[in-house]
Scaffold this motif. Structure first.
Motif, PDB file in Angstrom:
ATOM      1  N   THR A 110       0.835  -1.205   0.000  1.00 38.16           N
ATOM      2  CA  THR A 110       0.000   0.000   0.000  1.00 38.16           C
ATOM      3  C   THR A 110       0.869   1.254   0.000  1.00 38.16           C
ATOM      4  OG1 THR A 110      -1.745  -1.175   1.154  1.00 38.16           O
ATOM      5  CG2 THR A 110      -1.833   1.223   1.237  1.00 38.16           C
ATOM      6  N   ALA A 111       1.914   1.265   0.813  1.00 36.69           N
ATOM      7  CA  ALA A 111       2.829   2.411   0.862  1.00 36.69           C
ATOM      8  C   ALA A 111       3.524   2.601  -0.482  1.00 36.69           C
ATOM      9  CB  ALA A 111       3.847   2.224   1.974  1.00 36.69           C
ATOM     10  N   ALA A 112       3.926   1.513  -1.113  1.00 33.16           N
ATOM     11  CA  ALA A 112       4.598   1.607  -2.415  1.00 33.16           C
ATOM     12  C   ALA A 112       3.660   2.170  -3.479  1.00 33.16           C
ATOM     13  CB  ALA A 112       5.120   0.241  -2.843  1.00 33.16           C
ATOM     14  N   ARG A 113       2.399   1.711  -3.491  1.00 37.04           N
ATOM     15  CA  ARG A 113       1.434   2.253  -4.460  1.00 37.04           C
ATOM     16  C   ARG A 113       1.175   3.729  -4.210  1.00 37.04           C
ATOM     17  NH1 ARG A 113      -1.114  -2.656  -3.649  1.00 37.04           N
ATOM     18  NH2 ARG A 113      -2.654  -1.754  -2.258  1.00 37.04           N
ATOM     19  N   THR A 114       1.040   4.112  -2.957  1.00 41.00           N
ATOM     20  CA  THR A 114       0.803   5.518  -2.627  1.00 41.00           C
ATOM     21  C   THR A 114       1.976   6.374  -3.079  1.00 41.00           C
ATOM     22  OG1 THR A 114      -0.597   4.921  -0.754  1.00 41.00           O
ATOM     23  CG2 THR A 114       0.356   7.145  -0.739  1.00 41.00           C
ATOM     24  N   GLU A 115       3.184   5.896  -2.849  1.00 41.66           N
ATOM     25  CA  GLU A 115       4.378   6.629  -3.281  1.00 41.66           C
ATOM     26  C   GLU A 115       4.408   6.774  -4.806  1.00 41.66           C
ATOM     27  OE1 GLU A 115       9.105   5.824  -3.055  1.00 41.66           O
ATOM     28  OE2 GLU A 115       7.967   5.544  -1.185  1.00 41.66           O
ATOM     29  N   ALA A 116       4.055   5.707  -5.518  1.00 42.35           N
ATOM     30  CA  ALA A 116       4.033   5.764  -6.983  1.00 42.35           C
ATOM     31  C   ALA A 116       2.972   6.753  -7.470  1.00 42.35           C
ATOM     32  CB  ALA A 116       3.767   4.382  -7.561  1.00 42.35           C
ATOM     33  N   TRP A 117       1.796   6.748  -6.844  1.00 41.01           N
ATOM     34  CA  TRP A 117       0.747   7.708  -7.228  1.00 41.01           C
ATOM     35  C   TRP A 117       1.181   9.140  -6.940  1.00 41.01           C
ATOM     36  CZ3 TRP A 117      -3.373   4.421  -4.358  1.00 41.01           C
ATOM     37  CH2 TRP A 117      -3.759   3.349  -5.161  1.00 41.01           C
ATOM     38  N   ASP A 118       1.827   9.369  -5.802  1.00 43.88           N
ATOM     39  CA  ASP A 118       2.311  10.710  -5.472  1.00 43.88           C
ATOM     40  C   ASP A 118       3.329  11.183  -6.495  1.00 43.88           C
ATOM     41  OD1 ASP A 118       0.670  10.770  -3.256  1.00 43.88           O
ATOM     42  OD2 ASP A 118       2.293  10.384  -1.809  1.00 43.88           O
ATOM     43  N   GLU A 119       4.229  10.290  -6.901  1.00 46.47           N
ATOM     44  CA  GLU A 119       5.233  10.635  -7.907  1.00 46.47           C
ATOM     45  C   GLU A 119       4.573  10.948  -9.241  1.00 46.47           C
ATOM     46  OE1 GLU A 119       8.531  11.718  -9.775  1.00 46.47           O
ATOM     47  OE2 GLU A 119       8.340  11.367  -7.618  1.00 46.47           O
ATOM     48  N   GLU A 120       3.583  10.165  -9.622  1.00 47.00           N
ATOM     49  CA  GLU A 120       2.850  10.427 -10.863  1.00 47.00           C
ATOM     50  C   GLU A 120       2.154  11.788 -10.790  1.00 47.00           C
ATOM     51  OE1 GLU A 120       1.155   9.963 -14.667  1.00 47.00           O
ATOM     52  OE2 GLU A 120       2.864   9.003 -13.700  1.00 47.00           O
ATOM     53  N   ASN A 121       1.558  12.128  -9.667  1.00 46.83           N
ATOM     54  CA  ASN A 121       0.919  13.443  -9.508  1.00 46.83           C
ATOM     55  C   ASN A 121       1.940  14.572  -9.621  1.00 46.83           C
ATOM     56  OD1 ASN A 121      -1.614  12.358  -9.206  1.00 46.83           O
ATOM     57  ND2 ASN A 121      -1.550  12.368  -6.968  1.00 46.83           N
ATOM     58  N   ARG A 122       3.122  14.401  -9.019  1.00 47.04           N
ATOM     59  CA  ARG A 122       4.174  15.421  -9.137  1.00 47.04           C
ATOM     60  C   ARG A 122       4.612  15.597 -10.590  1.00 47.04           C
ATOM     61  NH1 ARG A 122       5.654  13.364  -4.120  1.00 47.04           N
ATOM     62  NH2 ARG A 122       6.934  11.713  -5.000  1.00 47.04           N
ATOM     63  N   ARG A 123       4.787  14.457 -11.281  1.00 45.47           N
ATOM     64  CA  ARG A 123       5.203  14.520 -12.688  1.00 45.47           C
ATOM     65  C   ARG A 123       4.160  15.235 -13.533  1.00 45.47           C
ATOM     66  NH1 ARG A 123       4.110  12.331 -17.143  1.00 45.47           N
ATOM     67  NH2 ARG A 123       2.674  10.771 -16.341  1.00 45.47           N
ATOM     68  N   ARG A 124       2.882  14.921 -13.339  1.00 46.12           N
ATOM     69  CA  ARG A 124       1.824  15.589 -14.106  1.00 46.12           C
ATOM     70  C   ARG A 124       1.767  17.076 -13.795  1.00 46.12           C
ATOM     71  NH1 ARG A 124      -3.138  11.289 -13.724  1.00 46.12           N
ATOM     72  NH2 ARG A 124      -2.256   9.791 -15.176  1.00 46.12           N
ATOM     73  N   LYS A 125       1.928  17.421 -12.530  1.00 45.93           N
ATOM     74  CA  LYS A 125       1.912  18.831 -12.137  1.00 45.93           C
ATOM     75  C   LYS A 125       3.049  19.587 -12.826  1.00 45.93           C
ATOM     76  CE  LYS A 125       2.038  21.759  -8.030  1.00 45.93           C
ATOM     77  NZ  LYS A 125       2.153  21.795  -6.576  1.00 45.93           N
ATOM     78  N   GLU A 126       4.228  18.974 -12.872  1.00 46.82           N
ATOM     79  CA  GLU A 126       5.361  19.611 -13.547  1.00 46.82           C
ATOM     80  C   GLU A 126       5.114  19.750 -15.045  1.00 46.82           C
ATOM     81  OE1 GLU A 126       8.780  17.310 -12.490  1.00 46.82           O
ATOM     82  OE2 GLU A 126       8.795  18.069 -10.428  1.00 46.82           O
ATOM     83  N   GLU A 127       4.551  18.716 -15.678  1.00 48.73           N
ATOM     84  CA  GLU A 127       4.245  18.786 -17.109  1.00 48.73           C
ATOM     85  C   GLU A 127       3.217  19.870 -17.404  1.00 48.73           C
ATOM     86  OE1 GLU A 127       2.996  14.919 -18.364  1.00 48.73           O
ATOM     87  OE2 GLU A 127       5.028  14.089 -18.247  1.00 48.73           O
ATOM     88  N   GLU A 128       2.175  19.951 -16.584  1.00 46.90           N
ATOM     89  CA  GLU A 128       1.158  20.987 -16.781  1.00 46.90           C
ATOM     90  C   GLU A 128       1.751  22.375 -16.602  1.00 46.90           C
ATOM     91  OE1 GLU A 128      -1.905  19.946 -14.007  1.00 46.90           O
ATOM     92  OE2 GLU A 128      -2.547  18.208 -15.180  1.00 46.90           O
ATOM     93  N   ALA A 129       2.606  22.530 -15.617  1.00 49.90           N
ATOM     94  CA  ALA A 129       3.233  23.830 -15.377  1.00 49.90           C
ATOM     95  C   ALA A 129       4.107  24.222 -16.559  1.00 49.90           C
ATOM     96  CB  ALA A 129       4.057  23.781 -14.092  1.00 49.90           C
ATOM     97  N   ARG A 130       4.879  23.264 -17.084  1.00 47.90           N
ATOM     98  CA  ARG A 130       5.724  23.567 -18.252  1.00 47.90           C
ATOM     99  C   ARG A 130       4.867  23.967 -19.444  1.00 47.90           C
ATOM    100  NH1 ARG A 130       9.031  19.505 -16.510  1.00 47.90           N
ATOM    101  NH2 ARG A 130       8.028  17.919 -17.772  1.00 47.90           N
TER     102      ARG A 130
END
Length: 75
Positions: free
Chosen positions: A41-61
């Motif tokens: 569960t912790a690993a999935r949550t970490e992966a989802w958080d990383e995906e959200n950070r990546r999308r946020k950075e892409e949208e900002a760019r």
């Protein structure tokens, strides 16, 4: 048989002896999978958080803004 991980008691429970569903993660197909539930569960949550950070950075760019600035609707 299915197994559940109880987050309150930190115990694995078989399907026919489960506690309140609010306290359970699962179902899992084996006791070992249920026992590993906190880690998976912790690993999935970490992966989802990383995906959200990546999308946020892409949208900002794409919008030529700093990724730490609030975007649309303040998020």
């Amino acid at each position: 048989m299915q197994y559940w991980y109880n987050i309150r008691t930190k115990q694995v429970e078989p399907d026919n002896e489960t506690s309140r569903k609010e306290d359970l993660l699962g179902p899992y197909s084996s006791e070992e999978q249920a026992r590993q539930a906190p880690l998976s569960t912790a690993a999935r949550t970490e992966a989802w958080d990383e995906e959200n950070r990546r999308r946020k950075e892409e949208e900002a760019r794409a919008e030529n803004r700093d990724p730490d600035e609030p975007g649309f609707l303040g998020f």
